[in-house]
Design a protein around this motif. Structure first.
Motif, PDB file in Angstrom:
ATOM      1  N   PRO A   6       1.027  -1.467  -0.102  1.00 61.95           N
ATOM      2  CA  PRO A   6      -0.458  -0.157   0.249  1.00 61.95           C
ATOM      3  C   PRO A   6       1.351   1.482   0.305  1.00 61.95           C
ATOM      4  O   PRO A   6       0.403   1.814  -0.189  1.00 61.95           O
ATOM      5  CB  PRO A   6      -0.706  -0.388   1.191  1.00 61.95           C
ATOM      6  CG  PRO A   6       0.367  -0.918   2.191  1.00 61.95           C
ATOM      7  CD  PRO A   6       1.018  -1.674   1.489  1.00 61.95           C
ATOM      8  N   TYR A 369      -1.650   1.860   8.005  1.00 62.72           N
ATOM      9  CA  TYR A 369      -2.458   1.301   6.900  1.00 62.72           C
ATOM     10  C   TYR A 369      -3.285   0.105   7.541  1.00 62.72           C
ATOM     11  O   TYR A 369      -4.704   0.630   6.911  1.00 62.72           O
ATOM     12  CB  TYR A 369      -1.136   0.831   6.038  1.00 62.72           C
ATOM     13  CG  TYR A 369      -1.554  -0.147   4.911  1.00 62.72           C
ATOM     14  CD1 TYR A 369      -2.879   0.276   3.775  1.00 62.72           C
ATOM     15  CD2 TYR A 369      -1.788  -1.277   4.656  1.00 62.72           C
ATOM     16  CE1 TYR A 369      -3.429  -0.113   2.512  1.00 62.72           C
ATOM     17  CE2 TYR A 369      -2.587  -2.328   3.930  1.00 62.72           C
ATOM     18  CZ  TYR A 369      -2.863  -1.357   2.866  1.00 62.72           C
ATOM     19  OH  TYR A 369      -4.217  -1.875   1.485  1.00 62.72           O
ATOM     20  N   LYS A 373      -7.445   1.400   6.428  1.00 64.00           N
ATOM     21  CA  LYS A 373      -8.292   0.504   5.560  1.00 64.00           C
ATOM     22  C   LYS A 373      -9.550  -0.052   6.362  1.00 64.00           C
ATOM     23  O   LYS A 373     -10.453  -0.891   4.838  1.00 64.00           O
ATOM     24  CB  LYS A 373      -6.958  -1.276   5.164  1.00 64.00           C
ATOM     25  CG  LYS A 373      -7.017  -2.167   6.063  1.00 64.00           C
ATOM     26  CD  LYS A 373      -6.020  -3.097   5.159  1.00 64.00           C
ATOM     27  CE  LYS A 373      -6.648  -4.230   6.351  1.00 64.00           C
ATOM     28  NZ  LYS A 373      -5.577  -4.964   5.542  1.00 64.00           N
ATOM     29  N   PHE A 378     -12.011   3.569   2.529  1.00 60.85           N
ATOM     30  CA  PHE A 378     -10.429   3.567   2.364  1.00 60.85           C
ATOM     31  C   PHE A 378      -9.869   3.416   0.782  1.00 60.85           C
ATOM     32  O   PHE A 378     -11.082   3.170  -0.056  1.00 60.85           O
ATOM     33  CB  PHE A 378      -9.905   2.937   2.932  1.00 60.85           C
ATOM     34  CG  PHE A 378      -8.193   2.315   3.263  1.00 60.85           C
ATOM     35  CD1 PHE A 378      -7.957   3.222   3.515  1.00 60.85           C
ATOM     36  CD2 PHE A 378      -8.196   1.817   1.506  1.00 60.85           C
ATOM     37  CE1 PHE A 378      -6.344   3.671   3.458  1.00 60.85           C
ATOM     38  CE2 PHE A 378      -6.464   1.651   1.861  1.00 60.85           C
ATOM     39  CZ  PHE A 378      -5.539   2.480   2.489  1.00 60.85           C
ATOM     40  N   ARG A 380      -7.151   4.127  -1.356  1.00 63.80           N
ATOM     41  CA  ARG A 380      -4.798   4.177  -1.176  1.00 63.80           C
ATOM     42  C   ARG A 380      -4.602   5.511  -1.549  1.00 63.80           C
ATOM     43  O   ARG A 380      -3.690   6.050  -1.266  1.00 63.80           O
ATOM     44  CB  ARG A 380      -4.916   2.957  -1.994  1.00 63.80           C
ATOM     45  CG  ARG A 380      -3.527   2.359  -1.675  1.00 63.80           C
ATOM     46  CD  ARG A 380      -3.662   1.736  -2.940  1.00 63.80           C
ATOM     47  NE  ARG A 380      -4.045   0.720  -3.140  1.00 63.80           N
ATOM     48  CZ  ARG A 380      -3.058  -0.954  -2.413  1.00 63.80           C
ATOM     49  NH1 ARG A 380      -1.999  -0.772  -3.180  1.00 63.80           N
ATOM     50  NH2 ARG A 380      -3.405  -1.725  -1.979  1.00 63.80           N
TER      51      ARG A 380
END
Ligand SMILES: Nc1ncnc2c1ncn2[C@@H]1O[C@H](COP(=O)(O)OP(=O)(O)OP(=O)(O)O)[C@@H](O)[C@H]1O
Ligand SMILES: [Mg+2]
Length: 446
Positions: A6, A369, A373, A378, A380
């Motif tokens: 990510p 993260y 998430k 969410f 990215r």
């Protein structure tokens, strides 16, 4: 870095400069590259996505904290109290739906802030925010923040606090709770009532319902700290009745921790009402609180005066960009006299080794993260931007600590963002692109 990571920026283009130490490069637009053999590599090879993959399917709303049994126990007490109809109580002064959660004896044990009752959540009980959205959509929200993810920001602040061992944020995690006292839509209430009725009248049908009561709300649950008052209150008191030297020093050290936390998470809502202080004064012979140093020799010192700071209300942090000039969201502590004192050796010893360790930073980003998430919304790309701002803040803070600056100097430094980009030709290398905000939007009046 792993393809699925990510933390690989969607940004594909990066200017290719040679290897250098991140903290030494201060030229706008320059690039800092971390070599393939850097210490961060071994961790980078570990899978970043779905760390918990392989666990058996379980109730997604279960409040389970295997690594923190103490927290689990407190949440369990809250659930138990709700079952006994001791419901969380709305905090009325707040701009959204926040609740004091109680135990079975009615004692406050936590502060719960449900996602959908946040200032811009669908079910925010305060209609003024709804009106603002309707009448003035251009001024709606803080455009530098991810909308309606305040509960993650609360938990994220606690995560940063724990990792840096600052110990000023009361532990905060993402929790699911349902309570009659929360703000639910009429439909949810009717559905829940209907199901209960069905269960009573036709138990066979009722037993087929997945859930009977009101739907659990996801939100942040922060441990309640007892005996604390707004910093504003105590700071005024200390102006009139100065603290003994040792206690004043304690306050300064705690204050520095607040500065470190706020600066790293780029808190946009740190008024002096959003941090609390607890001051245990020495007692006189009658057991009255005494705080004037001149009467010192007459005191019976029951205990050392202790001052503790609690950084609450961290829901408006982790912005995707630095605030702009017309809505600067300053750190209000920068106006305090404590902000004019250079950072102490204690705070440097505590945080500098961590902040200068690439593995530590990578770990911190990965933990954030894993937390962020969880939100259904969410994104990215937005997460990358949040991390880019945080890295920039860490870069400035590291420099300020090394240079013996004061918190006031720190907030006057030009804001930086540090983006990660994978070099197109060499997939295994990772580079950081530093860019400086062209303006110095805030604190220029000092
Ligand atoms: N962890 C805590 N322990 C003890 N008291 C708390 C805690 N968190 C909040 N409070 C109390 O509740 C009040 C409101 O909390 P908070 O500021 O977090 O809520 P809010 O709904 O975000 O309010 P606002 O939008 O007005 O800032 C605080 O001023 C403080 O007195
Ligand atoms: Mg507040």
């Amino acid at each position: 870095m792993d393809e699925t990571s990510p933390l690989v920026s969607p940004l594909q283009e990066s200017i290719d400069y040679s290897l250098s130490e991140a903290n030494n490069l201060r030229t706008p637009g320059s690039v800092v590259r971390v070599s393939a053999g850097s210490p961060g590599r071994s961790r980078e090879r570990q899978p970043l996505l779905d760390r918990d993959r392989g666990n058996s399917p379980r109730d997604p709303h279960r409040n389970d904290f295997p690594d923190d049994p103490e927290f689990r126990e407190i949440v369990r007490k809250a659930e138990q109290a709700i079952e006994e109809d001791i419901f969380p109580e709305r905090i009325f002064q707040g701009s959204s739906g926040s609740y004091f959660v109680k135990d079975s004896q009615g004692k406050a044990i936590g502060v719960f802030k449900p996602k959908n009752e946040e200032p811009y959540g669908q079910l925010n009980p305060k209609w003024t925010k709804w009106l603002q959205k309707l009448c003035c959509p251009c001024c709606f929200g803080r455009d530098c923040l991810v909308l309606n993810q305040g509960y993650l920001s609360e938990a994220g602040a606690s995560l940063v606090d724990k990792k840096l061992e600052l110990n000023i944020v009361p532990r905060t995690k993402v929790v699911y709770l349902a309570s009659d006292s929360f703000n639910y839509s009429a439909i949810d209430r009717v559905k829940s009532r209907g199901k209960r009725l069905a269960l009573e009248k036709v138990p066979k049908v009722g037993q087929r319902f997945h859930r009977i009561g009101l739907p659990p709300k996801v939100g942040s649950f922060q441990l309640f700290v007892e005996g604390y008052k707004d910093a504003d209150y105590w700071l005024r008191r200390f102006e009139a009745e100065p603290l003994p030297e040792n206690t004043n020093r304690q306050l300064q050290l705690q204050f520095e921790r607040l500065v470190v936390l706020d600066y790293i998470i780029r808190n946009t809502d740190r008024g002096n009402d959003n941090w609390l202080l607890k001051y245990d004064c020495p007692m006189d012979m009658e057991g009255n609180r005494v705080s004037r140093p001149k009467t010192f020799q007459h005191w019976v010192m029951v205990k050392e005066p202790v001052i503790r700071l609690a950084a609450i209300d961290n829901g408006l942090a982790f912005p995707i960009k630095h605030p702009d000039s017309w809505r600067a969201y300053p750190f209000y502590w920068a106006w305090l006299s404590q902000a004019k004192v250079p950072f102490s050796q204690e705070i440097k010893n505590l945080v500098l080794p961590k902040l200068m360790d690439p593995n530590f930073i990578k770990d911190l980003e990965e933990d954030l993260y894993e937390l962020f998430k969880k939100d259904p919304g969410f994104d990215r790309g937005q997460f990358h931007k949040q991390i880019a701002v945080m890295r920039g803040q860490i870069l400035n803070l590291t420099q300020a600590l090394k240079d013996n600056k004061t918190p006031l100097h720190l907030v006057q430094m030009p804001p930086v963002i540090v983006e990660t980009a994978r070099a197109p030709q060499r997939a295994n290398t990772e580079s950081y692109t530093q860019s400086f905000q062209s303006r110095r939007p805030f604190f220029t009046w000092w």
